[in-house]
Design a protein around this motif. Structure first.
Motif, PDB file in Angstrom:
ATOM      1  N   PHE A 316       7.202  -0.727  10.421  1.00  0.00           N
ATOM      2  CA  PHE A 316       6.008  -1.262   9.765  1.00  0.00           C
ATOM      3  C   PHE A 316       4.797  -0.680  10.160  1.00  0.00           C
ATOM      4  O   PHE A 316       4.638  -0.342  11.319  1.00  0.00           O
ATOM      5  CB  PHE A 316       5.873  -2.493   9.307  1.00  0.00           C
ATOM      6  CG  PHE A 316       7.171  -2.921   8.525  1.00  0.00           C
ATOM      7  CD1 PHE A 316       6.852  -3.223   7.130  1.00  0.00           C
ATOM      8  CD2 PHE A 316       8.386  -3.146   8.987  1.00  0.00           C
ATOM      9  CE1 PHE A 316       8.039  -3.705   6.095  1.00  0.00           C
ATOM     10  CE2 PHE A 316       9.529  -3.798   8.228  1.00  0.00           C
ATOM     11  CZ  PHE A 316       9.189  -4.044   6.849  1.00  0.00           C
ATOM     12  N   SER A 320       2.396  -0.616   5.005  1.00  0.00           N
ATOM     13  CA  SER A 320       3.463  -1.099   4.457  1.00  0.00           C
ATOM     14  C   SER A 320       3.679  -2.599   4.676  1.00  0.00           C
ATOM     15  O   SER A 320       4.084  -3.348   3.827  1.00  0.00           O
ATOM     16  CB  SER A 320       4.754  -0.588   5.264  1.00  0.00           C
ATOM     17  OG  SER A 320       4.641  -0.623   6.641  1.00  0.00           O
ATOM     18  N   LYS A 323       1.895  -4.021   1.806  1.00  0.00           N
ATOM     19  CA  LYS A 323       2.506  -3.726   0.382  1.00  0.00           C
ATOM     20  C   LYS A 323       3.627  -5.041   0.443  1.00  0.00           C
ATOM     21  O   LYS A 323       3.894  -5.307  -1.029  1.00  0.00           O
ATOM     22  CB  LYS A 323       3.239  -2.652   0.405  1.00  0.00           C
ATOM     23  CG  LYS A 323       4.352  -2.009  -0.821  1.00  0.00           C
ATOM     24  CD  LYS A 323       5.214  -0.965  -0.614  1.00  0.00           C
ATOM     25  CE  LYS A 323       4.185   0.280  -0.419  1.00  0.00           C
ATOM     26  NZ  LYS A 323       5.108   1.672  -0.066  1.00  0.00           N
TER      27      LYS A 323
END
Length: 359
Positions: A316, A320, A323
């Motif tokens: 990650f 991300s 998200k």
């Protein structure tokens, strides 16, 4: 004590009732009148520990027998020995009576007696089915040894053969799998199998055991609403008193099986919920899902985690991580955009180059 020629031939004993409060002499005289006077073979000398009021009358009724009260010597020693034997025998009877009372109160003995079970149910296994509105159907089997749970023998099951909610089919599957496994592994079978439910669940379990050839153990079911006990081949149920130790033991086993099954069912449902929520996040595959669950334990743990903590999880980054949180409905502040100050006039791209010094 029957003695002939100085040798002990036999010992007889009698138990007397309703002798409390009576004089020792009256008790001795009454007992000898009742049974020794009617004996087939009587001795020439009858030695007793003490004198009593009706001794001469008793002696007159015992033709050829003298009733004597020795005070010392070998004959007194024999009387004392008989007295010690009687005391030991009485203690043995007291202990046996106490053990009988304890067995009567023991739920294991009571259960066998009240239900007419073929074997004393020292060990029993109790089955329960659990589901959430027809989904995530699971089952449990808990083992009790001498009315106490033996957690090392607890087992849990996922229903595999069919989908949907059918308690009868579920019980048939679980009982089949449980006893087949124990037979294959040559493990001891319980003395009793207890099914949580009524006649339908009991019938399904009976069919499963018959198919496996397991017919030597007891089988009952316990219906929770009225606490009725059903047995194979009997149309009427058995109801034990509410305070019966045997009923309490069955209730404890049933409640423990229910608790174990519900705990497993909730874990299974939680895992399914976690997976479904994480599946909605675009770009997060199985590896990243496992990494998130390994670090934070649950979806809620991911939701509560700071952005930078998720960004530090292997695989990650900040983008991300953002998200993930946005997909889970977590409100985040907009990303910080650093303002770049304008270049000074001489550093602009269209500025003239400085003169070159040929020297």
């Amino acid at each position: 004590m029957r003695i002939r020629g100085g040798k002990l031939l036999a010992r007889d004993h009698r138990l007397l009732e309703h002798a409390e409060g009576e004089d020792d002499g009256a008790v001795l005289g009454a007992s000898l009148s009742q049974w020794y006077r009617m004996a087939d073979a009587r001795a020439g000398d009858l030695l007793v520990p003490f004198d009593f009021e009706d001794r001469e009358m008793l002696e007159a009724s015992l033709e050829g027998t003298k009733v004597r009260v020795p005070q010392r010597g070998p004959r007194r020693a024999l009387v004392d020995l008989a007295d010690k034997n009687a005391q030991h025998l009485l203690e043995e009877f007291k202990l046996a009576s106490l053990e009988a009372d304890e067995r009567a109160a023991d739920p294991v003995y009571e259960l066998q007696r009240e239900l007419g079970l073929p074997r004393l149910p020292r060990s029993l296994v109790c089955f329960d089915i659990s589901h959430a509105q027809g989904t995530d159907v699971v089952a449990s089997a808990v083992w009790f040894e001498n009315a106490r749970p033996k957690r090392g023998e607890y087992r849990k099951f996922k229903i595999q053969i069919f989908e949907g909610n059918d308690d009868f089919k579920s019980m048939h599957e679980v009982v089949t799998r449980y006893f087949r496994r124990r037979l294959e592994e040559e493990k001891p079978l319980p003395d009793l199998a207890v099914i949580d439910g009524g006649k339908g669940q009991l019938g399904a379990a009976r069919e499963a055991l018959d198919a496996l050839g397991v017919t030597q153990i007891g089988l009952i079911s316990l219906a929770k609403k009225e606490e009725e006990i059903f047995l194979p081949g009997r149309s009427d149920s058995v109801r034990l008193p509410r305070r019966s130790p045997a009923l309490r033991m069955l209730q404890q086993a049933r409640d423990e099986a229910h608790r174990f099954a519900v705990t497993f069912q909730r874990q299974k449902r939680s895992a399914r919920t976690i997976t479904s929520e994480l599946l909605k996040i675009p770009g997060i595959g199985p590896t990243k899902r496992r990494a998130l669950l390994h670090v934070f334990g649950s979806v809620q743990g991911v939701k509560d985690a700071p952005l930078d903590a998720i960004a530090r999880v292997p695989g990650f980054g900040e983008a991300s991580a953002r998200k993930v949180l946005l997909s889970l409905g977590v409100e985040l502040p907009p990303p910080v955009t650093l303002a770049v100050p304008p270049l000074p006039p001489d550093d602009r791209a269209d500025a003239p180059l400085p003169p070159v010094n040929d020297a």
